[in-house]
Design a protein around this motif. Sequence first.
Motif, PDB file in Angstrom:
ATOM      1  N   ALA A   1      -1.427   9.848  -0.012  1.00 52.57           N
ATOM      2  CA  ALA A   1      -1.178   9.183   1.260  1.00 52.57           C
ATOM      3  C   ALA A   1       0.303   9.184   1.674  1.00 52.57           C
ATOM      4  O   ALA A   1       0.620   9.594   2.795  1.00 52.57           O
TER       5      ALA A   1
ATOM      6  N   LEU B   1      -1.026  -3.899   8.623  1.00 55.29           N
ATOM      7  CA  LEU B   1      -1.639  -3.692   7.311  1.00 55.29           C
ATOM      8  C   LEU B   1      -0.839  -4.386   6.215  1.00 55.29           C
ATOM      9  O   LEU B   1      -1.382  -5.105   5.372  1.00 55.29           O
TER      10      LEU B   1
ATOM     11  N   THR C   1     -11.586  -1.524   8.332  1.00 54.65           N
ATOM     12  CA  THR C   1     -10.976  -1.857   7.040  1.00 54.65           C
ATOM     13  C   THR C   1     -11.784  -2.942   6.332  1.00 54.65           C
ATOM     14  O   THR C   1     -12.065  -2.839   5.130  1.00 54.65           O
TER      15      THR C   1
ATOM     16  N   THR D   1      -5.703   2.303   7.621  1.00 58.47           N
ATOM     17  CA  THR D   1      -5.069   3.380   6.855  1.00 58.47           C
ATOM     18  C   THR D   1      -5.571   4.743   7.323  1.00 58.47           C
ATOM     19  O   THR D   1      -4.809   5.702   7.371  1.00 58.47           O
TER      20      THR D   1
ATOM     21  N   GLY E   1      -5.561  -1.390   1.350  1.00 52.69           N
ATOM     22  CA  GLY E   1      -4.480  -0.422   1.469  1.00 52.69           C
ATOM     23  C   GLY E   1      -4.868   0.992   1.107  1.00 52.69           C
ATOM     24  O   GLY E   1      -4.099   1.924   1.298  1.00 52.69           O
ATOM     25  N   GLU E   2      -6.082   1.170   0.558  1.00 53.62           N
ATOM     26  CA  GLU E   2      -6.497   2.499   0.107  1.00 53.62           C
ATOM     27  C   GLU E   2      -6.658   3.446   1.309  1.00 53.62           C
ATOM     28  O   GLU E   2      -7.287   3.098   2.301  1.00 53.62           O
ATOM     29  N   THR E   3      -6.077   4.620   1.202  1.00 59.02           N
ATOM     30  CA  THR E   3      -6.009   5.511   2.356  1.00 59.02           C
ATOM     31  C   THR E   3      -6.891   6.745   2.256  1.00 59.02           C
ATOM     32  O   THR E   3      -7.692   7.029   3.158  1.00 59.02           O
TER      33      THR E   3
ATOM     34  N   PRO F   1       0.829  -1.213   0.000  1.00 59.27           N
ATOM     35  CA  PRO F   1       0.000   0.000   0.000  1.00 59.27           C
ATOM     36  C   PRO F   1       0.863   1.262   0.000  1.00 59.27           C
ATOM     37  O   PRO F   1       1.911   1.290   0.639  1.00 59.27           O
TER      38      PRO F   1
ATOM     39  N   GLY G   1       1.095  -0.016  10.517  1.00 60.98           N
ATOM     40  CA  GLY G   1       1.598  -0.202   9.151  1.00 60.98           C
ATOM     41  C   GLY G   1       2.031  -1.640   8.908  1.00 60.98           C
ATOM     42  O   GLY G   1       1.747  -2.227   7.859  1.00 60.98           O
TER      43      GLY G   1
ATOM     44  N   ILE H   1      -3.599   5.837  10.238  1.00 59.29           N
ATOM     45  CA  ILE H   1      -2.263   6.312   9.854  1.00 59.29           C
ATOM     46  C   ILE H   1      -2.352   7.753   9.339  1.00 59.29           C
ATOM     47  O   ILE H   1      -1.560   8.616   9.715  1.00 59.29           O
TER      48      ILE H   1
ATOM     49  N   VAL I   1       0.556   4.044   1.407  1.00 60.39           N
ATOM     50  CA  VAL I   1       0.777   4.707   2.690  1.00 60.39           C
ATOM     51  C   VAL I   1       1.930   4.051   3.448  1.00 60.39           C
ATOM     52  O   VAL I   1       2.674   4.717   4.178  1.00 60.39           O
TER      53      VAL I   1
END
Lengths: 279, 303
Positions: A203, B278, B80, B250, B223-225, A108, B275, B253, A110
């Motif tokens: 991100a 994830l 999530t 995410t 993982g999309e933030t 990802p 992190g 974060i 981020v």
Amino acid sequence: MDRDSLMRMLAAMALVTPLLVLFTLLSMILWDGLPGLSLDFVLGLPSGRPEETGILPALVGSIYVTGLATIISFLLGLGISIYLTEFVGDERVREVFYFIVDMLAGVPSVVYGIVGLAVIGIGLGLGRSVLTGAVTLAFLILPLVTVATVEAIRSIPDSLRLATYSLGASRLEVVTHVVLPMALPRALTGTVLAIARAIGEAAPILVISGVLFTRSIPISLLDEFTVLPLVIFNWVMRPQEVYIGLASSAIIVLLLLYIGISSIALYMRYSGGRRIREV
Amino acid sequence: MSLSEELFERKVWRERIFRLVPLGLTILAGLALASIIAVLVVESIPFFSRVDPLEFLFGTRWTVLFRDKSFGVLPLVWGTIVTSMVAISVAGVLGIGSAIYLAEYSSERVRAVAKPMLELLAGVPTVVYGFLAVNYVTPMLRALIPDIEVYNAFSAGLVMGLMITPIISSLSEDAMYSVPDSLRLSAYALGAKKHQVVTRVVLRAALPGIVAAYILGLARAFGETMIVAIAAGSRPVLTLNIFESIQTLTGYIAQVAMGDAPYGTIEFYSLFAVGLYLLLMVMLMNLIGLYISRRFSMRVSRV
């Protein structure tokens, strides 16, 4: 209606729906954002007063960081793909590396930001700077660039390499005179697509820069910076009505950049692809 | 040494140096993956020296940014999962439908237009998707669901589904495309209709590829933030109501990154712990997805 045409219609609807929904929503952004879009907005400095604010530092930051990331990533990707295609004889080594690239592509964005901040920002002491952001983005788009470059080089017929070797050329000469000139158009197409991706990344930059509002335009590699997506993020998160307009105007600028860069890539794909096939 | 020998020597040296540069770059990229994991592990050590890993993994309260701190990650994981499930339900239907159309029905001309458009759709910056969710989608949904909160898991998931539709579509289409024509033709020869060929032959033969596409799409959603940071809220709660505000891994974060957690604090180190969690989840999904799609491509080549 018989089942055949029903199936066909449902499938067509599935294709049209996402495109239609997105275009509707995007035209709503145009409606909200166009009135506020002016040269003063694009080339002006941010201000505490919403009606006078501008996005220049973020625009410069976006272009600066993305440009630098592209150069770093392209050079890295080129080196890697030359090694994989021209030097590695063992198919297993290549397979392992393609696997690593696949896994890197799945990390990802981020997470790249967190690791970039820890390793480059804090570990190497470069801080929350343009350079830290650019190197992190470079690694983020590296899988895209590498895959595009490898495919470009692999599409060159082996007969050309062999012909050049048979004339007494060394490997360096084969690479610089035959492989690179022929692979470059397609490799660049993939790289331009990666730029389009990088310009919209928010991100990792949010983690690294953390700056949502700044009046200073980044000049040195070690300057703090912000990017257009972060300014949009900042405005979207504010409840007041006026920021919806500002966010929409900034989104229009970002989308113009994104669509502009993507169109270059699409154009290159169609014109560049033909040239290789002619050989 | 004669001149020609000297030139030859120089050429040999150039070749040697030339060999080293790409090799070095390749090793660097190979190390990137290992170092991403290593950095996250090492930097979460300070976090886990203060927080019991069992509390982190199974605790049901996440209040790291408050004075009274609890470190149970489950609410974030739940957030999530909920947003990603909404997204995959949308993208699953739209993605497979559009893949069927593109692979089995569309003319070359439609394909040539639709594929780049889908590709464009996938790359629209995610802050834009987040803006769409919170500014247009949620207000529209309010007409149907009056109780929907300003920030909620459903809107974020819907829009995220739109974003991953092209990914699922393109991967599933590849899978359908690689189904050999001989299978289709045999089915037709037995008197099958087109819809029967599509559902009973093509979809079935492409199933592993489609499953892989779903898993890879799901990993993307995990993982999309920015979409979830903007539209899903920042309230880590274990709720079954998808119209309420939640927080994802995410999203947390992003919230810490916005708040400028000073180096050395538990808030700062929690970035790495979250992190790492994830990354491990996403990597596991990617591994499964890649494994399925590789096995599948081998099977097709044998046909």
